[in-house]
Design a protein around this motif. Structure first.
Motif, PDB file in Angstrom:
ATOM      1  N   LEU A 112       0.828  -1.208   0.000  1.00 15.29           N
ATOM      2  CA  LEU A 112       0.000   0.000   0.000  1.00 15.29           C
ATOM      3  C   LEU A 112       0.861   1.256   0.000  1.00 15.29           C
ATOM      4  CD1 LEU A 112      -2.880  -1.045   2.415  1.00 15.29           C
ATOM      5  CD2 LEU A 112      -3.074  -0.541  -0.027  1.00 15.29           C
ATOM      6  N   SER A 113       1.950   1.243   0.767  1.00 15.58           N
ATOM      7  CA  SER A 113       2.853   2.405   0.790  1.00 15.58           C
ATOM      8  C   SER A 113       3.437   2.670  -0.593  1.00 15.58           C
ATOM      9  CB  SER A 113       3.989   2.177   1.783  1.00 15.58           C
ATOM     10  OG  SER A 113       3.496   2.191   3.095  1.00 15.58           O
ATOM     11  N   ARG A 114       3.824   1.610  -1.292  1.00 16.39           N
ATOM     12  CA  ARG A 114       4.367   1.768  -2.644  1.00 16.39           C
ATOM     13  C   ARG A 114       3.336   2.377  -3.588  1.00 16.39           C
ATOM     14  NH1 ARG A 114       8.706  -2.646  -4.368  1.00 16.39           N
ATOM     15  NH2 ARG A 114       9.790  -2.772  -2.388  1.00 16.39           N
ATOM     16  N   VAL A 115       2.128   1.864  -3.529  1.00 16.13           N
ATOM     17  CA  VAL A 115       1.076   2.374  -4.419  1.00 16.13           C
ATOM     18  C   VAL A 115       0.753   3.818  -4.067  1.00 16.13           C
ATOM     19  CG1 VAL A 115      -1.346   2.104  -5.110  1.00 16.13           C
ATOM     20  CG2 VAL A 115       0.138   0.099  -4.948  1.00 16.13           C
ATOM     21  N   TRP A 116       0.659   4.140  -2.799  1.00 13.64           N
ATOM     22  CA  TRP A 116       0.379   5.523  -2.393  1.00 13.64           C
ATOM     23  C   TRP A 116       1.492   6.454  -2.877  1.00 13.64           C
ATOM     24  CZ3 TRP A 116      -3.930   7.744  -0.971  1.00 13.64           C
ATOM     25  CH2 TRP A 116      -4.950   6.986  -0.385  1.00 13.64           C
ATOM     26  N   THR A 158       9.034  -9.466  -4.574  1.00 13.05           N
ATOM     27  CA  THR A 158       9.904  -8.335  -4.921  1.00 13.05           C
ATOM     28  C   THR A 158       9.205  -6.974  -4.924  1.00 13.05           C
ATOM     29  OG1 THR A 158       9.459  -8.487  -7.292  1.00 13.05           O
ATOM     30  CG2 THR A 158      11.260  -9.853  -6.408  1.00 13.05           C
ATOM     31  N   GLY A 159       7.896  -6.966  -5.071  1.00  9.38           N
ATOM     32  CA  GLY A 159       7.163  -5.709  -5.180  1.00  9.38           C
ATOM     33  C   GLY A 159       7.166  -5.143  -6.588  1.00  9.38           C
ATOM     34  N   LYS A 160       7.795  -5.849  -7.519  1.00  3.98           N
ATOM     35  CA  LYS A 160       7.827  -5.402  -8.915  1.00  3.98           C
ATOM     36  C   LYS A 160       6.408  -5.397  -9.491  1.00  3.98           C
ATOM     37  CE  LYS A 160       9.456  -6.831 -13.431  1.00  3.98           C
ATOM     38  NZ  LYS A 160      10.006  -7.937 -14.191  1.00  3.98           N
ATOM     39  N   THR A 161       6.095  -4.355 -10.272  1.00  3.61           N
ATOM     40  CA  THR A 161       4.777  -4.282 -10.902  1.00  3.61           C
ATOM     41  C   THR A 161       4.688  -5.332 -11.999  1.00  3.61           C
ATOM     42  OG1 THR A 161       4.565  -1.928 -10.415  1.00  3.61           O
ATOM     43  CG2 THR A 161       3.168  -2.806 -12.169  1.00  3.61           C
TER      44      THR A 161
END
Length: 168
Positions: A112-116, A158-161
């Motif tokens: 969520l932090s990454r998207v925000w 990894t959090g990669k899109t």
């Protein structure tokens, strides 16, 4: 001298009772409708938690997610018998359960932090762990600043899109 109020009628006791009866019936119907509409999801959550406890050794539950990308998955968050925080991904139509240690990938809050940070959404609608291209992935649905619906799918590890759908 008495004034006459044209067009005004006073409610009688019977009228008040009828009005209250209609209000009570409306409230009961709304509650029944909400219960009836949420029953399949409640049933899916109960079944998923039961499977996670039986086959994945889940001891406690702390969260539940539901996603439908190409297939429907239910994810139960909790702790196993070794007190390790885990996610158990349960496919709706049968198949193997996936058990993931929460520490082996990004947390929901980290995603969520990454998207925000990257997208600055007006409102996040859902963030749930699922399966995308046979790999665990977070899906985040949000409304952007233009008021359009968007989807981000990020790798759990990894959090990669992995996929980004904008302005629906």
């Amino acid at each position: 001298m008495r004034r006459k109020h044209a067009g005004r009628k006073r409610l009688t006791r019977t009228g008040v009772r009828v009005l209250l009866g209609v209000i009570v019936v409306a409230i009961v119907l709304v509650i029944w409708g909400i219960h009836h509409a949420t029953q399949p999801l409640v049933q899916a959550q109960t079944q998923s938690e039961t499977l996670a406890k039986k086959y994945a050794g889940l001891k406690t539950t702390t969260g539940f997610y539901w996603t439908n990308l190409d297939k429907t998955y239910y994810t139960v968050a909790g702790t196993n018998k070794q007190n390790q925080p885990v996610y158990v991904i349960v496919p709706q139509k049968g198949g193997q359960l996936r058990v993931l240690k929460q520490t082996s990938g990004l947390s929901r809050n980290a995603v969520l932090s990454r998207v925000w940070h990257r997208e600055n959404p007006k409102k996040v609608l859902q963030a749930a762990l699922s399966v995308f291209n046979n790999q665990p992935a977070w899906t985040v649905n949000y409304v952007n600043q233009k008021g359009k619906l968007c989807y981000e799918t990020l790798s759990f590890k990894t959090g990669k899109t992995l996929q980004s759908i904008q302005n629906i």
